[in-house]
Design a protein around this motif. Structure first.
Motif, PDB file in Angstrom:
ATOM      1  N   LEU A 223       5.189 -14.433   3.144  1.00 16.30           N
ATOM      2  CA  LEU A 223       5.704 -13.386   2.502  1.00 16.30           C
ATOM      3  C   LEU A 223       4.295 -12.028   2.496  1.00 16.30           C
ATOM      4  CD1 LEU A 223       8.081 -15.001   0.237  1.00 16.30           C
ATOM      5  CD2 LEU A 223       8.688 -13.619   2.114  1.00 16.30           C
ATOM      6  N   PRO A 224       3.220 -13.141   1.511  1.00 17.60           N
ATOM      7  CA  PRO A 224       2.463 -12.006   1.628  1.00 17.60           C
ATOM      8  C   PRO A 224       1.920 -10.815   3.136  1.00 17.60           C
ATOM      9  CG  PRO A 224       1.845 -13.977   0.820  1.00 17.60           C
ATOM     10  CD  PRO A 224       2.668 -13.782   1.098  1.00 17.60           C
ATOM     11  N   SER A 225       1.566 -11.606   4.445  1.00 20.81           N
ATOM     12  CA  SER A 225       1.796 -11.102   5.235  1.00 20.81           C
ATOM     13  C   SER A 225       2.442 -10.099   6.035  1.00 20.81           C
ATOM     14  CB  SER A 225       1.872 -12.120   6.835  1.00 20.81           C
ATOM     15  OG  SER A 225       2.637 -13.129   6.852  1.00 20.81           O
ATOM     16  N   ILE A 226       4.131 -10.374   5.549  1.00 18.25           N
ATOM     17  CA  ILE A 226       4.652  -9.173   5.931  1.00 18.25           C
ATOM     18  C   ILE A 226       4.545  -7.950   4.830  1.00 18.25           C
ATOM     19  CG2 ILE A 226       7.486  -9.384   5.281  1.00 18.25           C
ATOM     20  CD1 ILE A 226       7.715 -11.990   6.259  1.00 18.25           C
ATOM     21  N   ALA A 227       4.686  -8.541   3.650  1.00 17.16           N
ATOM     22  CA  ALA A 227       4.721  -7.281   2.735  1.00 17.16           C
ATOM     23  C   ALA A 227       3.317  -6.572   2.828  1.00 17.16           C
ATOM     24  CB  ALA A 227       4.289  -7.363   1.290  1.00 17.16           C
ATOM     25  N   ALA A 228       2.357  -7.302   4.065  1.00 14.41           N
ATOM     26  CA  ALA A 228       1.324  -6.611   3.520  1.00 14.41           C
ATOM     27  C   ALA A 228       1.159  -5.494   5.050  1.00 14.41           C
ATOM     28  CB  ALA A 228       0.048  -7.350   4.412  1.00 14.41           C
ATOM     29  N   LEU A 229       1.733  -5.320   5.764  1.00 13.71           N
ATOM     30  CA  LEU A 229       2.187  -4.874   6.982  1.00 13.71           C
ATOM     31  C   LEU A 229       2.239  -3.804   7.127  1.00 13.71           C
ATOM     32  CD1 LEU A 229       5.164  -6.643   9.275  1.00 13.71           C
ATOM     33  CD2 LEU A 229       2.584  -6.579   9.902  1.00 13.71           C
ATOM     34  N   PRO A 230       2.716  -2.345   5.941  1.00 15.53           N
ATOM     35  CA  PRO A 230       2.231  -1.307   5.259  1.00 15.53           C
ATOM     36  C   PRO A 230       1.197  -0.550   5.805  1.00 15.53           C
ATOM     37  CG  PRO A 230       4.232  -1.934   4.227  1.00 15.53           C
ATOM     38  CD  PRO A 230       3.600  -3.139   5.245  1.00 15.53           C
ATOM     39  N   LEU A 231       0.170  -1.458   4.607  1.00 13.26           N
ATOM     40  CA  LEU A 231      -1.213  -1.095   4.998  1.00 13.26           C
ATOM     41  C   LEU A 231      -1.915  -1.258   6.077  1.00 13.26           C
ATOM     42  CD1 LEU A 231      -3.564  -0.912   2.405  1.00 13.26           C
ATOM     43  CD2 LEU A 231      -3.752  -3.295   2.312  1.00 13.26           C
ATOM     44  N   LEU A 232      -1.640  -2.713   6.638  1.00 10.66           N
ATOM     45  CA  LEU A 232      -2.290  -2.892   8.058  1.00 10.66           C
ATOM     46  C   LEU A 232      -2.226  -2.046   8.711  1.00 10.66           C
ATOM     47  CD1 LEU A 232      -2.009  -6.327   8.486  1.00 10.66           C
ATOM     48  CD2 LEU A 232      -3.926  -5.298   7.589  1.00 10.66           C
ATOM     49  N   MET A 233      -1.046  -1.015   8.642  1.00  6.96           N
ATOM     50  CA  MET A 233      -0.294  -0.679   9.580  1.00  6.96           C
ATOM     51  C   MET A 233      -0.968   1.014   9.934  1.00  6.96           C
ATOM     52  SD  MET A 233       1.491  -1.388  12.295  1.00  6.96           S
ATOM     53  CE  MET A 233      -0.007  -3.396  12.396  1.00  6.96           C
ATOM     54  N   ALA A 234      -1.254   1.203   7.882  1.00  5.55           N
ATOM     55  CA  ALA A 234      -1.880   3.054   7.841  1.00  5.55           C
ATOM     56  C   ALA A 234      -3.377   2.505   7.649  1.00  5.55           C
ATOM     57  CB  ALA A 234      -1.614   3.317   6.391  1.00  5.55           C
ATOM     58  N   TYR A 235      -4.186   1.843   7.859  1.00  4.32           N
ATOM     59  CA  TYR A 235      -4.938   1.461   7.235  1.00  4.32           C
ATOM     60  C   TYR A 235      -5.842   2.249   8.762  1.00  4.32           C
ATOM     61  CZ  TYR A 235     -10.211  -0.372   6.428  1.00  4.32           C
ATOM     62  OH  TYR A 235     -11.021  -0.749   6.930  1.00  4.32           O
ATOM     63  N   ALA A 236      -6.542   3.307   7.761  1.00  6.71           N
ATOM     64  CA  ALA A 236      -7.580   4.587   8.750  1.00  6.71           C
ATOM     65  C   ALA A 236      -9.122   4.164   8.617  1.00  6.71           C
ATOM     66  CB  ALA A 236      -6.688   5.647   9.179  1.00  6.71           C
TER      67      ALA A 236
END
Length: 415
Positions: free
Chosen positions: A176-189
């Motif tokens: 579950l946390p790996s799924i929830a972290a997707l928005p942050l990982l994708m937007a991380y610049a």
């Protein structure tokens, strides 16, 4: 995870609606608010001393921190008001449990409302979103990552509440946390580089090493660890929220120290970003603690543990101090290592790895299950639930103090 056993069927609860509401009213009246406020006042003194006197912080940055603190204070009182209201609603939907650590006593027969972490999560999001109006402009470089962080936290709250309702198997919970972290990982610049410790530079051949996608994988794993480590280091009244409050306070002190000591504007903004999310977490968690401290009148549920863990993982990632964050989590790391044989299936793992409660003496005895709770009881002897929680929180404080000491010793030599 909580020291609770789920209630009876929905039909049984609906057949006695009046008695259910009367139990809720009796149980959710907090008598610990004044003590929590006094505790908050005492521990806010060193924090505001660092902001106003010890360090020279830019006026605009100081203003943003204080606005965020004022909104967080409002969030504290809103959480205090909303928890009793939400408790009545979850009891009507038959979302309650019985405290296993009080089995055999009158308190063990009381229906305790569950999943009240949802209130803290919602109030936190409201405070964090409102704060954008006062601090970020539409062209702010941090706005995208700030909203991505909120999206990940919101996603984690949703998945945590889903777990409370559906009782998802723990092997699925790890994902579950790996799924929830997707928005942050994708937007991380931000950067994907790490500083090589000085003693290792001659062997690596460079002071800065770019990890690329491996760094993002590390970010995802950090989110998984932080959320689950809070979730499994639990089981007694006040422990889940108490450890979060201690770590959040340590994070706030660390951020102020880094802002005051750094001359790099980017570093200052990264640590200020962390403060903007941790202050609301700290304030709303204190409000929840006034209801969850022994004897607990509400259970926080996986909703809260996932939310708290994800929030601290997010600020550690975007504030670029994940190493420090992991040392703050030292008791949780020890608990995870103790739990690993059971979690891996090497040793049989019961559903509730809780200590044994003696209703005659009111004391808890450690079992052979691999948790820090049980190991502490085996080392320090039988204790009451309240005394055990205080002991574990003292260990948490010592772990955070050790982190500050370690950073002070290694400054200038390690990095």
């Amino acid at each position: 995870m909580a020291a609770r056993k789920r209630g009876a069927s929905k039909q049984a609860a609906e057949s006695h609606p009046k008695s259910t509401e009367s139990i809720a009213e009796a149980q959710i009246t907090s008598s610990k608010t004044s003590k929590i406020l006094l505790f908050s006042l005492i521990f806010s003194i060193p924090y505001f001393y660092l902001i106003f006197y010890h360090y020279t912080i830019e006026t605009e940055l100081k203003k943003s921190i204080l606005i965020n603190a004022a909104l967080s204070l409002a969030g504290f009182f809103l959480t205090l008001i909303m928890i009793p209201v939400a408790s009545r609603y979850v009891l009507r939907r038959n979302m309650f449990g019985y405290d296993i650590n009080k089995k055999g006593t009158p308190q063990g027969l009381i229906k305790v409302p569950e999943s009240l972490g949802i209130v803290v999560g919602i109030v936190f999001l409201v405070v964090a979103i409102l704060f954008q109006y006062f601090n970020f402009t539409s062209d702010s470089n941090w706005l995208v990552e700030y909203n991505a962080a909120l999206a990940s936290i919101c996603f984690m709250i949703l998945l945590g509440f889903m777990d409370d309702v559906l009782d998802i198997p723990w092997r699925v919970k790890l994902l579950l946390p790996s799924i929830a972290a997707l928005p942050l990982l994708m937007a991380y610049a931000g950067h994907t580089t790490i500083m090589i410790p000085k003693p290792l530079v001659e062997y690596v051949g460079t002071e800065i090493l770019d990890l690329g996608w491996i760094y993002k994988l590390y970010m995802g794993l950090l989110a998984v660890f932080c959320t689950n480590s809070i979730n499994i280091h639990a089981g007694i009244n006040g422990l889940e929220v108490g450890q979060t409050v201690v770590i959040a306070f340590a994070i706030l002190i660390h951020n102020i120290m880094q802002i005051g000591a750094s001359s790099n504007p980017e570093t200052k903004q990264a640590h200020a970003f962390s403060i903007y999310l941790v202050q609301p977490l700290f304030a709303t968690s204190l409000a929840l603690l006034s209801y969850n401290w022994y004897p607990s009148s509400v259970f926080v549920g996986d909703t809260y543990t996932y939310f708290a863990g994800m929030t601290m993982a997010v600020v550690g990632i975007l504030g670029h101090y994940s190493e420090t964050l992991l040392i703050f989590f030292l008791p949780q790391i020890i608990n995870f290592l103790l739990s690993l044989p059971q979690l891996a299936g090497i040793i049989p793992c019961p559903r509730h790895r809780l200590p044994r409660f003696d209703p005659q003496t009111g004391l808890l005895t450690g079992t052979n299950d691999g948790t820090l709770v049980n190991v502490s009881l085996r080392i320090f002897g039988r204790r009451s639930e309240k005394s055990l929680c205080i002991l574990l929180l003292v260990l948490q404080v010592l772990g955070c103090c050790f982190c500050f000491l370690l950073r002070w010793i290694l400054t200038g030599w390690y990095k």
